[in-house]
Scaffold this motif. Structure first.
Motif, mmCIF file in Angstrom:
data_model
loop_
_atom_site.group_PDB
_atom_site.id
_atom_site.type_symbol
_atom_site.label_atom_id
_atom_site.label_comp_id
_atom_site.label_asym_id
_atom_site.label_seq_id
_atom_site.Cartn_x
_atom_site.Cartn_y
_atom_site.Cartn_z
ATOM 1 N N UNK A 1 8.848 -1.779 7.143
ATOM 2 C CA UNK A 1 9.362 -1.836 8.508
ATOM 3 C C UNK A 1 10.467 -2.874 8.635
ATOM 4 N N UNK A 2 10.298 -4.018 7.940
ATOM 5 C CA UNK A 2 11.320 -5.064 8.008
ATOM 6 C C UNK A 2 12.613 -4.588 7.349
ATOM 7 N N UNK A 3 12.491 -3.882 6.247
ATOM 8 C CA UNK A 3 13.681 -3.375 5.551
ATOM 9 C C UNK A 3 14.442 -2.393 6.435
ATOM 10 N N UNK A 4 13.710 -1.512 7.123
ATOM 11 C CA UNK A 4 14.357 -0.560 8.036
ATOM 12 C C UNK A 4 15.041 -1.286 9.188
ATOM 13 N N UNK A 5 14.364 -2.314 9.709
ATOM 14 C CA UNK A 5 14.925 -3.058 10.835
ATOM 15 C C UNK A 5 16.208 -3.774 10.446
ATOM 16 N N UNK A 6 16.245 -4.301 9.221
ATOM 17 C CA UNK A 6 17.445 -5.020 8.773
ATOM 18 C C UNK A 6 18.639 -4.073 8.614
ATOM 19 N N UNK A 7 18.354 -2.780 8.428
ATOM 20 C CA UNK A 7 19.440 -1.814 8.258
ATOM 21 C C UNK A 7 20.124 -1.462 9.584
ATOM 22 N N UNK A 8 19.444 -1.715 10.695
ATOM 23 C CA UNK A 8 20.038 -1.376 11.993
ATOM 24 C C UNK A 8 21.206 -2.303 12.290
ATOM 25 N N UNK A 9 22.360 -1.759 12.647
ATOM 26 C CA UNK A 9 23.488 -2.621 13.029
ATOM 27 C C UNK A 9 23.248 -3.242 14.398
ATOM 28 N N UNK A 10 23.862 -4.340 14.655
ATOM 29 C CA UNK A 10 23.790 -4.971 15.964
ATOM 30 C C UNK A 10 24.958 -4.452 16.799
ATOM 31 N N UNK A 11 24.646 -3.563 17.707
ATOM 32 C CA UNK A 11 25.657 -2.969 18.587
ATOM 33 C C UNK A 11 25.195 -3.173 20.021
ATOM 34 N N UNK A 12 25.985 -3.846 20.803
ATOM 35 C CA UNK A 12 25.621 -4.132 22.189
ATOM 36 C C UNK A 12 26.756 -3.723 23.116
ATOM 37 N N UNK A 13 26.391 -3.191 24.269
ATOM 38 C CA UNK A 13 27.388 -2.815 25.267
ATOM 39 C C UNK A 13 27.762 -4.035 26.112
ATOM 40 N N UNK A 14 28.891 -3.940 26.766
ATOM 41 C CA UNK A 14 29.308 -5.019 27.657
ATOM 42 C C UNK A 14 28.381 -5.069 28.868
ATOM 43 N N UNK A 15 28.187 -6.246 29.395
ATOM 44 C CA UNK A 15 27.286 -6.417 30.527
ATOM 45 C C UNK A 15 27.882 -5.759 31.762
ATOM 46 N N UNK A 16 27.089 -4.873 32.362
ATOM 47 C CA UNK A 16 27.527 -4.193 33.584
ATOM 48 C C UNK A 16 26.422 -4.290 34.634
ATOM 49 N N UNK A 17 26.841 -4.507 35.858
ATOM 50 C CA UNK A 17 25.881 -4.600 36.955
ATOM 51 C C UNK A 17 25.318 -3.219 37.264
ATOM 52 N N UNK A 18 23.980 -3.079 37.353
ATOM 53 C CA UNK A 18 23.416 -1.781 37.755
ATOM 54 C C UNK A 18 23.819 -1.461 39.186
#
Length: 765
Positions: free
Chosen positions: A227-244
């Motif tokens: 599970x840790x190996x799979x998690x490390x493969x995920x890229x860190x992609x974040x959207x810009x902060x937007x107000x709901x």
């Protein structure tokens, strides 16, 4: 010695308790104004209102967060959290020793309780500040449970910029709820509070990835290497902060209703709300500037509001973005007509096929006209409602009483606003009052709820408020008429609305200021308003052409379920009735039944046609004919034997509109020569200067012919009609000029206030 020790410990404990009372911990709610979050029924944020420091925070409970995040947080930040008293002395000693040995911080000694204390009451990074954190942490443990302390951390942990708490961070950066965090995402949000500005994933994804991997390494024994190996493969992609920003005007309204709640749960369905807002946005390009829209969707079963659009576009100030037209009081146009006919059914005044007169009439000086400025003559209640005819509605309201109508509506939960100091009058049914969309939709739910209306609910814990608007039978009949046209329309075309299962009504206020459409299906009641909030007219904008299409599209988006089969309640039955008397066919002699129709009747009652407004006497009368010639006679002028003939009289105002076949049955024959001086209801008024059957020709390429319309023998005001459409009113004795621009056949009719009339037909070539 032991006694002194006990006293000292007791005194110390008393001092600590006193100090705790004098300097209580700064628990949430006691400090500065809180941030507020309004959420949909599934927890989707609708709108966030920042606190005094403009912080976006989504209060949340442990059960609303992924267990992976809770595991990662406790394992990485404070493994002994569940058992220590607020501080971990071993961790503090270890951190202090490492600091003395290396001259720098190697590992932190703060527990989650101490971190919560620092979040609630910031302290300097010093020995004194650390001691203050320890004291506050002990106080927190004294006042709160471990679960409550952890939930404060979940809601207040800094996550970068103006974002605080795991839910706000998950929504802002990852576009999802904290309940759905993966192992990789849980580790990322766990480490983010350590350096929120430096590790923001939307700005520094590589730094955030390295910090995330550090947390994952520590969790390998818990989650497993795979599970840790799979998690490390995920890229860190974040959207810009937007107000709901969903249902923004509703969120603002709910915030005012519950100003002290950090999280406000609503009944809104986020997906339905988004679909409705997209639908309104798609309509905007076709609307003139400054025109706004409002729409409301209510669940018929629970009365919960599932979608709420108070304006067309919350970002467009030119369209009065911040004016909530769901709550604004406006003229309802014709949208109250279903309730008028439903209440008249309950009062025993009408059945669904009662005969009404769609002709020019004066009601104590009030002279309503139809939207299209023409008239149809004899119409049933079903036809009058389905076609939204004005004059028949005023006729029924006159019988019911305007004041009683308003009182019954208010009793049923619909509040009508009249001008200051004014009393209800006949104009109420054509828009001479004010309602808001919320109240109107709540009233229309009665058509799907066996006659019981309800107040729309915005909070899951709000009580259900209901009122009896109509009887179950009246609600069934009115819904059937609006949906399918009534029993006659069902026989003719199987009811167009039956396949859609939507009963709907439109309305247009005076001067085209407000266009309405309200519809009812088995599941939902939907209301739509279009217009300018400042009340400026929009010529050409009326309910049928601008609001109804939006209503139909709204139902197509939110309700694709087929309509359920409905059977009439026990109080409703179908029977054959006769015009003009309005009574049952089986009890009406055939010679008095000029037209037979199928009607819905309520409580087995078939009320007769209203009494004639223009002519005294009963609807049934006896006429006399010469036994040889068949002509009409009276005893005073009869030359031979007379024969009595029973007759059914149509309302005087309707006689000019009868077709040829009906006229032959309804009107008596000509007078016998000896009785030509006898007066008849239709005599005494004659069109002069134009012969019946005349042909009018244009002179070459000259202007269109113009005729002088003039009549003799009329009283008071004369009403002129051209092919059933009113073209003018003039005092008796005065002529009316009329131009005939197009070739064709024209029927010219004149009426006076006494119910007398004359008619000629001409051809224009």
């Amino acid at each position: 010695m032991t006694r002194w020790l006990e006293l000292a410990l007791g005194a110390a404990l008393s001092l600590l308790l006193l100090a705790d009372q004098l300097w209580p911990p700064p628990l949430p709610g006691r400090s500065a104004p809180q941030a507020q979050l309004v959420v949909a029924r599934d927890g989707t944020p609708l709108r966030a209102f920042p606190d005094g420091e403009h912080i976006w925070r989504h209060p949340i409970g442990i059960e609303d967060v992924s267990p992976r995040y809770i595991e990662a947080l406790v394992a990485y930040e404070d493994r002994s959290f569940w058992w220590h008293p607020g501080v971990n002395p071993w961790a503090l000693l270890r951190a202090g020793w490492q600091w003395l040995r290396h001259g720098d911080v190697v590992s932190g000694g703060s527990t989650l309780s101490m971190q919560v204390a620092r979040l609630l009451e910031p302290t300097p990074r010093s020995v004194g500040g650390k001691l203050q954190q320890i004291v506050r942490a002990l106080q927190l443990e004294l006042h709160l449970s471990k679960r409550e302390i952890l939930e404060i951390y979940l809601s207040f942990a800094p996550m970068g910029g103006v974002v605080e708490g795991v839910e706000a961070a998950s929504r802002a950066y990852l576009g999802k709820t904290a309940q759905r965090l993966s192992e990789s995402e849980a580790a990322l949000l766990t480490v983010l509070p350590q350096a929120p500005s430096r590790l923001r994933p939307d700005r520094y994804p590589e730094r955030a990835r390295q910090a995330r991997d550090k947390v994952l390494d520590r969790l390998q024994s818990r989650w497993g290497a795979a599970a840790i190996a799979d998690a490390r493969q995920e890229p860190v992609i974040a959207q810009s902060i937007r107000e709901p920003l969903l249902a923004p005007l509703l969120a603002e309204r709910l915030r005012r209703l519950r100003p002290h709640a950090a999280r406000i749960d609503s009944t809104i369905d986020a997906s339905m709300q988004q679909s409705l807002e997209y639908l309104l946005a798609a309509r905007l390009p076709s609307l003139p500037p400054r025109v706004s829209m409002a729409a409301l969707v209510v669940d018929n079963r629970t009365l919960e509001v599932l979608a709420y659009a108070g304006s067309a576009d919350f970002t467009d100030n030119a369209r009065f973005a911040h004016v909530d037209m769901v709550q604004a009081a406006r003229s309802p146009g014709s949208t109250l007509k279903p309730f008028l006919y439903g209440l008249a059914l309950d009062e025993g005044l009408i059945h669904s096929e009662s005969l009404l007169a769609d002709v020019p009439q004066s009601f104590s000086g009030y002279q309503p006209g139809n939207f299209q400025a023409n008239f149809s003559g004899p119409v049933s209640v079903s036809e009058a409602l389905h076609r939204s005819l004005n004059v028949p509605a005023v006729e029924v309201l006159e019988r019911l009483g305007a004041q009683r109508f308003v009182s019954l509506l208010r009793r049923g939960g619909l509040k009508l606003e009249l001008p200051r100091g004014a009393e209800a009058n006949l104009s109420v049914i054509l828009g001479g009052t004010a309602v808001n969309l919320e109240g109107l939709v709540g009233a229309y739910t009665a058509l799907a709820r066996a006659g019981v209306s309800g107040r729309p609910r915005y909070f899951p814990d709000a009580p259900i408020e209901e009122a009896r608007m109509l009887s179950e039978g009246a609600a069934f009949i009115i819904r059937d008429v609006l949906e399918a046209g009534g029993p006659v329309a069902r026989q003719v075309n199987d009811g167009v609305g039956i396949r859609r299962g939507i009963a709907w009504k439109t309305g247009t206020s005076f001067g085209f200021r407000d266009a309405w459409a309200v519809g009812v299906s088995d599941r939902f009641t939907v209301g739509v308003w279009i217009g300018r909030p400042d009340g400026t007219p929009n010529p050409g904008f009326f309910g049928a052409n601008i609001a109804a299409p939006l209503l139909v599209d709204a139902f197509a988006v939110i309700d694709d379920s087929p309509p359920a089969a409905r059977t009439p309640p026990a109080s409703v039955s179908a029977t054959r009735i006769c015009w003009p008397l309005g009574t049952r066919s089986e009890t009406t002699p055939p010679e008095l039944c000029h037209q037979e129709r199928t009607a819905w009747i309520l409580s087995d009652a078939a009320p007769p046609t209203f009494a004639d407004r223009l002519r005294a006497g009963g609807a049934r009368y006896t006429d006399y004919r010469d036994s040889v010639s068949g002509l009409r006679v009276r005893a005073a002028c009869a030359a031979g034997e007379m024969t009595a003939v029973d007759m059914a009289r149509w309302p005087a105002a309707l006689e000019p509109w009868l077709d040829v076949t009906t006229r032959e049955r309804a009107l008596p024959p000509d007078w016998a020569p000896a009785c030509v001086g006898a007066r008849s209801p239709e005599g005494g008024l004659h069109i002069v200067g134009i012969s019946d059957g005349a042909t009018i020709r244009r002179a070459g390429n000259g202007p269109a012919p113009e005729l002088r319309l003039e009549a003799r023998g009329g009283q008071d005001e004369l009403i002129w009609l051209l092919n059933g459409r009113q073209i003018g009113r003039v005092p008796a004795g005065r002529a009316l000029q009329q131009r005939f621009s197009d070739a064709g056949r024209y029927q010219i009719t004149v009426l006076d206030d006494a119910g007398r009339y004359d008619r000629v037909e001409i051809s224009v070539r």
